[in-house]
Each structure stands twice: as C-alpha cells, then as structure tokens.
Motif scaffolding. Structure first.
Motif, PDB file in Angstrom:
ATOM      1  N   ILE A  32     -18.073  26.111  31.183  1.00  0.00           N
ATOM      2  CA  ILE A  32     -17.703  26.668  29.880  1.00  0.00           C
ATOM      3  C   ILE A  32     -17.092  25.607  28.981  1.00  0.00           C
ATOM      4  N   ILE A  33     -16.170  24.821  29.528  1.00  0.00           N
ATOM      5  CA  ILE A  33     -15.519  23.782  28.721  1.00  0.00           C
ATOM      6  C   ILE A  33     -16.536  22.758  28.221  1.00  0.00           C
ATOM      7  N   LEU A  34     -17.417  22.325  29.088  1.00  0.00           N
ATOM      8  CA  LEU A  34     -18.435  21.358  28.672  1.00  0.00           C
ATOM      9  C   LEU A  34     -19.389  21.967  27.648  1.00  0.00           C
ATOM     10  N   ALA A  35     -19.724  23.249  27.827  1.00  0.00           N
ATOM     11  CA  ALA A  35     -20.604  23.915  26.860  1.00  0.00           C
ATOM     12  C   ALA A  35     -19.948  23.977  25.485  1.00  0.00           C
ATOM     13  N   ILE A  36     -18.641  24.235  25.449  1.00  0.00           N
ATOM     14  CA  ILE A  36     -17.920  24.270  24.168  1.00  0.00           C
ATOM     15  C   ILE A  36     -17.873  22.880  23.536  1.00  0.00           C
ATOM     16  N   LEU A  37     -17.570  21.879  24.359  1.00  0.00           N
ATOM     17  CA  LEU A  37     -17.474  20.505  23.845  1.00  0.00           C
ATOM     18  C   LEU A  37     -18.813  19.999  23.313  1.00  0.00           C
ATOM     19  N   ILE A  38     -19.905  20.511  23.867  1.00  0.00           N
ATOM     20  CA  ILE A  38     -21.238  20.118  23.383  1.00  0.00           C
ATOM     21  C   ILE A  38     -21.708  21.038  22.256  1.00  0.00           C
ATOM     22  N   GLY A  39     -21.516  22.345  22.429  1.00  0.00           N
ATOM     23  CA  GLY A  39     -22.086  23.323  21.504  1.00  0.00           C
ATOM     24  C   GLY A  39     -21.437  23.343  20.139  1.00  0.00           C
ATOM     25  N   VAL A  40     -20.112  23.274  20.073  1.00  0.00           N
ATOM     26  CA  VAL A  40     -19.433  23.341  18.774  1.00  0.00           C
ATOM     27  C   VAL A  40     -19.781  22.142  17.888  1.00  0.00           C
ATOM     28  N   PRO A  41     -19.662  20.893  18.390  1.00  0.00           N
ATOM     29  CA  PRO A  41     -20.080  19.759  17.542  1.00  0.00           C
ATOM     30  C   PRO A  41     -21.556  19.830  17.136  1.00  0.00           C
ATOM     31  N   LEU A  42     -22.407  20.308  18.066  1.00  0.00           N
ATOM     32  CA  LEU A  42     -23.827  20.416  17.735  1.00  0.00           C
ATOM     33  C   LEU A  42     -24.041  21.467  16.644  1.00  0.00           C
ATOM     34  N   GLY A  43     -23.308  22.567  16.716  1.00  0.00           N
ATOM     35  CA  GLY A  43     -23.396  23.588  15.680  1.00  0.00           C
ATOM     36  C   GLY A  43     -22.912  23.079  14.336  1.00  0.00           C
ATOM     37  N   ILE A  44     -21.838  22.298  14.339  1.00  0.00           N
ATOM     38  CA  ILE A  44     -21.338  21.691  13.098  1.00  0.00           C
ATOM     39  C   ILE A  44     -22.380  20.747  12.515  1.00  0.00           C
ATOM     40  N   ALA A  86     -26.056  23.109  39.129  1.00  0.00           N
ATOM     41  CA  ALA A  86     -25.583  24.454  38.777  1.00  0.00           C
ATOM     42  C   ALA A  86     -24.821  24.420  37.456  1.00  0.00           C
ATOM     43  N   ILE A  87     -23.915  23.461  37.314  1.00  0.00           N
ATOM     44  CA  ILE A  87     -23.139  23.341  36.077  1.00  0.00           C
ATOM     45  C   ILE A  87     -24.050  22.999  34.907  1.00  0.00           C
ATOM     46  N   PHE A  88     -24.982  22.085  35.127  1.00  0.00           N
ATOM     47  CA  PHE A  88     -25.903  21.672  34.065  1.00  0.00           C
ATOM     48  C   PHE A  88     -26.733  22.864  33.590  1.00  0.00           C
ATOM     49  N   MET A  89     -27.217  23.670  34.533  1.00  0.00           N
ATOM     50  CA  MET A  89     -28.022  24.833  34.184  1.00  0.00           C
ATOM     51  C   MET A  89     -27.214  25.826  33.354  1.00  0.00           C
ATOM     52  N   VAL A  90     -25.987  26.107  33.768  1.00  0.00           N
ATOM     53  CA  VAL A  90     -25.155  27.072  33.049  1.00  0.00           C
ATOM     54  C   VAL A  90     -24.814  26.555  31.651  1.00  0.00           C
ATOM     55  N   ILE A  91     -24.573  25.258  31.535  1.00  0.00           N
ATOM     56  CA  ILE A  91     -24.288  24.682  30.212  1.00  0.00           C
ATOM     57  C   ILE A  91     -25.460  24.913  29.269  1.00  0.00           C
ATOM     58  N   LEU A  92     -26.663  24.623  29.742  1.00  0.00           N
ATOM     59  CA  LEU A  92     -27.842  24.772  28.891  1.00  0.00           C
ATOM     60  C   LEU A  92     -28.033  26.225  28.446  1.00  0.00           C
ATOM     61  N   TYR A  93     -27.795  27.170  29.349  1.00  0.00           N
ATOM     62  CA  TYR A  93     -27.963  28.578  28.995  1.00  0.00           C
ATOM     63  C   TYR A  93     -26.802  29.109  28.160  1.00  0.00           C
ATOM     64  N   LEU A  96     -26.800  28.396  23.374  1.00  0.00           N
ATOM     65  CA  LEU A  96     -27.359  29.134  22.237  1.00  0.00           C
ATOM     66  C   LEU A  96     -26.313  29.950  21.476  1.00  0.00           C
ATOM     67  N   PRO A  97     -25.527  30.823  22.130  1.00  0.00           N
ATOM     68  CA  PRO A  97     -24.536  31.590  21.354  1.00  0.00           C
ATOM     69  C   PRO A  97     -23.504  30.703  20.663  1.00  0.00           C
ATOM     70  N   ILE A  98     -23.080  29.625  21.324  1.00  0.00           N
ATOM     71  CA  ILE A  98     -22.055  28.757  20.745  1.00  0.00           C
ATOM     72  C   ILE A  98     -22.610  27.999  19.552  1.00  0.00           C
ATOM     73  N   VAL A  99     -23.770  27.361  19.742  1.00  0.00           N
ATOM     74  CA  VAL A  99     -24.368  26.567  18.664  1.00  0.00           C
ATOM     75  C   VAL A  99     -24.731  27.457  17.475  1.00  0.00           C
ATOM     76  N   SER A 147     -20.921  33.432  25.776  1.00  0.00           N
ATOM     77  CA  SER A 147     -21.333  32.382  26.714  1.00  0.00           C
ATOM     78  C   SER A 147     -20.468  32.372  27.960  1.00  0.00           C
ATOM     79  N   ALA A 148     -19.169  32.575  27.780  1.00  0.00           N
ATOM     80  CA  ALA A 148     -18.251  32.521  28.920  1.00  0.00           C
ATOM     81  C   ALA A 148     -18.535  33.640  29.915  1.00  0.00           C
ATOM     82  N   VAL A 149     -18.750  34.859  29.395  1.00  0.00           N
ATOM     83  CA  VAL A 149     -19.044  35.982  30.284  1.00  0.00           C
ATOM     84  C   VAL A 149     -20.393  35.789  30.974  1.00  0.00           C
TER      85      VAL A 149
END
Length: 532
Positions: A32-44, A86-93, A96-99, A147-149
C-alpha cells in the motif's frame, strides 16, 4: 462444520494463524505504501500533462484487465518467488484507483481558483501544495481506501509464490475440503480489510485541511475544533506517530528478515496439495533436527513455480515424482521398469539442471481415475477400458494441470479412445464436491489421495498401464549439497519409510480428520524415531 470445531482450531493453531496474519499485514502495508508513493506522483504528473494522460491510464487499465493469477505467474520467472512478486503484483493492481482519483481530484478543481492563485503570484509548486492537493485530498483518499482494502484481498494470492500470508490457510483449506481452515484464513482477512478501511478513514479526517470536508453538518459541528491551534498540533502529532509506527514496523520486519538471511539458510519447497505439504514439512523438520541451519519453508507453490524455483536455486530441497519429471520436464515417454525410469531421470536432471535426485521414499503416487461407487456399479465399470465405453455419457472434472499435461487427459483420451460428454476443470477438493453433487461423474486423482478414502470412491484400474511410475524422491540443488555434504544423509533418512498405504493414511489425517500438515509430518517422524 460446528462452531466448537472452529473455536478449537483457532485455539490450537493460534500461533500459526497469528504468524500468517503478521506476514499478511507486513506484505499489505509495504504494498500500500509503495502504491501511494508511486500512484500519487503519477496522478499529479498526468493531471498536468494531458497529452500522456490517456496512455498512462490505458496501460494501467490493461494491467487491471489481466487476471491476477496469470499476472503473478508471469512475474515469477522475472522476480522469483517470495514476497517480491506478490508485493509487485498488488502494487500494480492498486495503482488505478490512486492514479485516477489523484488526477480527477486535481483536474476537477475550479479553474477560477487556480487563476486567482496565479494572479496573486503563487508559483506552480505553491499552487500544487497549497491549493490543488489540499482541495483534491478527499478524492485522493477515496482512491487510496479502495486500493488499500483491495490489497488485503489480493495479497492472499501471495501464498502461491511462497510469501505466506492468510492465503496459505484459505488455499490449503480448499485443497483439503476443510471449511474450518478456509474460515480461519478468510475471517482474519475480512477483519483486516475493515481495519485498514477504518484507519484510512481516520487518516482522511485528520489529514483533510480545515474547511475541506464533504460532510457539511459534521463540519459545522466541529469547525471550531478544526480552527483550534491545539487541534492542529494534535493532528500533526497523530500523523507523525502513525508514520513513525508504520516505518518502525516495516524496519523491524526488514531487520529480522536481514538477520535471518545472514545466517546459513536452506529453503524447503513443496507443491500446493496435501501430500506435498506433509512431505515438505517432514524434510524441514529433519533439517531443523539434525542441523543448526535456518530452515525456510516455501510451501504451497504451484508445480511449475516450484520446478523453476529449484532450477533458479531459489528453493534448495523439494519432493518430486519420477513420472512428472520424465514427461513434463524431459518431454519423454516411460520406457522400462520403474528403476529404469528413476535412474534415467536422476542422470538427466543431474546433467541438464544441476540437480540431484536422492533415494525414493518408497511409494508410487501415480494418476488414477475415480467415480462414485454406485455409478461405477450401475455401469459395471472397473477399468479405464470399461469407462471408455460410456465416456460420452459422463462429465469429467479434472484438475487444470491434468487437463493440459501431455501425460494427462490428452494422452489418456488417445490411449483409451475416450470422448467425454464435457470436461469441467477445477482445482483442489472442488472436483470431489462436483463428483458428489452429481455435476461430474469422473475425476482424476492421485493414488495416495486421502480424499479417495474420505469420499469412498471407486478407483479404476489402468489396464493398459498408460500412466508412468510416479515414485516420490527428494530433489536437491547440487550447490547446496556441495556446500553442506551432510545434507544427503539427513534427507535420505526417509528413504523407503513411506509406502502407498502409509501415505494414504497421512493424507487422510489432513483431508478428513482436519489435522494440520505440520502436525501430521511431525507426528510421523516422532513415531519413526527420526526426530525427538
């Protein structure tokens, strides 16, 4: 399944459940933390560069469309097994909601507000951090919560690649028709998902700046509190403490993992069904008893994942079957006696895969076909040839592997001229349920399956000896044997100790009596005086 049985299971297996829960929490938090760190900047980024927005969102949408199991299978050859894929797969999925929410939140801000901010001399950076992100924060947090849920549920798939987590209980329960075990994994996962959603909802409330809330009545009641400098200080303290705790949790986990990895470690793997889980635990227990090395258990892996992990030296020890290696790996048909097959396989994998086949355990776990007793009696079916006469009237429910293996259904249909009315593939114990419910009339099975005894099925005779011998034997990486030569003698302690009848009883204890594979393996070794 009764409530008493479920409670008793929770009490007796509480250490294991808590351990798997801790693994699940750590994996989910990191993802979740990595997804946020990647998704929010990418969305911006895509909110400010419209030309690339559709391409970025298109790629992320395509990733979402790929089945998660398929994606995980594609990642294993690249990233190996364990927590990384496993972590990489969850990050990729989770992206979408974060970005998408980050981009939507920023682009949805009234242009007049941005023009006013520009007019008073704010720089683009100041506009982003002082205007756009605070105003978009509720929308962004909605995407983060989704995304977290979702990450909690997706992380159950980590069990397929040896990363542990609550999915181990869920999938083990499915394999063994053990609803208690399924619930023991599913209920904590549900509770964890609710906790994650609750935590992020509180973070959203605390982090949302004064005056930006979609609940106007709540805002009116607490406006004074929000304006209070003490509240702001308390809010900042809460955010700081929460961040520190998360980082401390992750840091401690990484520290203990690093400390564990620095020691001499032997990785024991297994496939994802009862017999393999029992045997994997047996060898792990033997290594723990007779060596001082750390023993890491990467159990419940898919067949292909396990073999690739052995070849790539990510797993050091596992149990495999001579027929499986001969037909699936070497792409050859059996020729000669079972000893001829064993010696040929041993020579081949030593030469081509840098692996060594040790002494056989003593049982032959070949494929077989099974039916309900009354159906077999009605049609007078005792052999595969008998079945072939009526195959066009029956539905076959095999495992996915059996349907696609060269030594499985395709070759069997050709050898016996079978033509089933329909083939409905499903893994694990689900095919047994399909059989007993009348949705299917024939299933594939292993000759040592405990479920054959549990459901009192008719095992048909392979009268043309189509299936090759599947003698179980440990496979070890040569490198690990050269490094620790004493391992060969330790692993060969099980040689000749387990025949077909014994293996059926061991499987039955798990499949029907509900004992854990760990306990069955340990009790057997104690009974044989192989461990204390």
């Amino acid at each position: 399944m009764s409530l008493d049985n479920f409670v008793n299971y929770l009490v007796t297996e509480k250490a294991k459940i808590l351990s798997l829960l801790a693994q699940h929490v750590e994996l989910t938090v990191v993802a979740i933390i990595l997804a946020i760190l990647i998704g929010v900047p990418l969305g911006i980024f895509i909110s400010h560069f419209k030309s690339v927005r559709k391409y970025v969102l298109g790629v992320i949408n395509v990733v979402q469309a790929v089945p998660s199991m398929a994606f995980l299978g594609l990642l294993v050859p690249v990233l190996g097994i364990g927590s990384t894929p496993a972590i990489f797969m969850v990050i990729l999925y989770s992206l979408l909601p974060i970005v998408k929410n980050t981009c939507t939140g920023i682009t949805g801000i009234d242009k007049g507000i941005i023009e006013s901010a520009t007019g008073i001399g704010l720089t683009p950076r100041q506009i982003l951090f002082k205007i756009q992100l605070p105003l978009a924060l509720p929308v962004i947090m909605a995407g983060v919560r989704i995304s977290a849920v979702s990450a909690v549920g997706l992380m159950t798939l980590s069990a397929f690649v040896g990363a542990g987590g609550l999915g181990y209980l869920v999938f083990s329960g499915v394999q063994t028709v053990n609803n208690t075990m399924i619930l023991a994994g599913a209920i904590p996962a549900c509770i964890l998902a609710l906790c994650v959603d609750f935590i992020f909802s509180k973070i959203e409330i605390v982090a949302t700046p004064t005056g930006i809330t979609q609940n106007k009545s709540k805002k009116a009641r607490k406006e004074k509190e929000y304006r209070d400098p003490k509240y702001k200080a308390r809010r900042n303290k809460v955010i700081g403490v929460a961040t520190a705790l998360v980082l401390l949790f992750i840091g401690c986990g990484r520290y203990f993992y690093s400390s564990f990895a620095e020691k001499e470690t032997i990785v024991v793997g297994s496939k994802d069904y009862t017999e393999q889980l029992i045997l994997g635990n047996m060898y792990a227990d033997l290594l723990e008893e007779y060596t001082d090395y750390n023993v890491e258990r990467k159990l419940n892996l898919g067949t292909t994942v396990l073999w690739n992990s052995m070849v790539e030296k990510e797993v050091d020890v596992c149990v495999d079957y001579t027929g499986t290696i001969l037909v699936n790996i070497m792409k050859e048909q059996p020729n000669g006696t079972s000893d001829d097959v064993y010696n040929h396989v041993k020579e081949c994998i030593s030469k081509n895969y840098d692996l060594q086949l040790l002494d056989p355990l003593g049982f032959n776990n070949t494929y077989t076909l099974a039916m309900e007793q009354d159906v077999a009696k009605k049609y007078n079916i005792n052999t595969y040839s008998d079945l072939a006469k009526y195959s066009d009237e029956f539905v076959l429910s095999p495992t996915l592997a059996f349907e696609n293996r060269d030594d499985g259904l395709p070759g069997l249909e050709e050898a016996y001229n079978m033509n089933f009315k329909d083939v409905k593939s499903m893994d694990g114990s689900l095919r047994y349920q399909a059989l007993t419910s009348g949705k299917a009339q024939v299933i594939d099975a292993f000759s040592t399956d405990g479920l054959l005894e549990k459901f009192d099925l008719k095992v048909l005779e392979d009268d043309k000896n189509y299936f090759p011998p599947y003698y179980a034997a440990p496979v070890v990486n040569k490198d690990i044997l050269e490094k620790y030569p004493e391992l060969e003698e330790i692993l060969n302690k099980l040689s000749g100790q387990i025949d077909e009848e014994t293996m059926i009883k061991l499987n039955y204890k798990v499949d029907e009596l509900g004992q854990s594979p760990e306990k069955v393996a340990h009790d057997f070794l104690v009974e044989k005086n192989l461990i204390k």
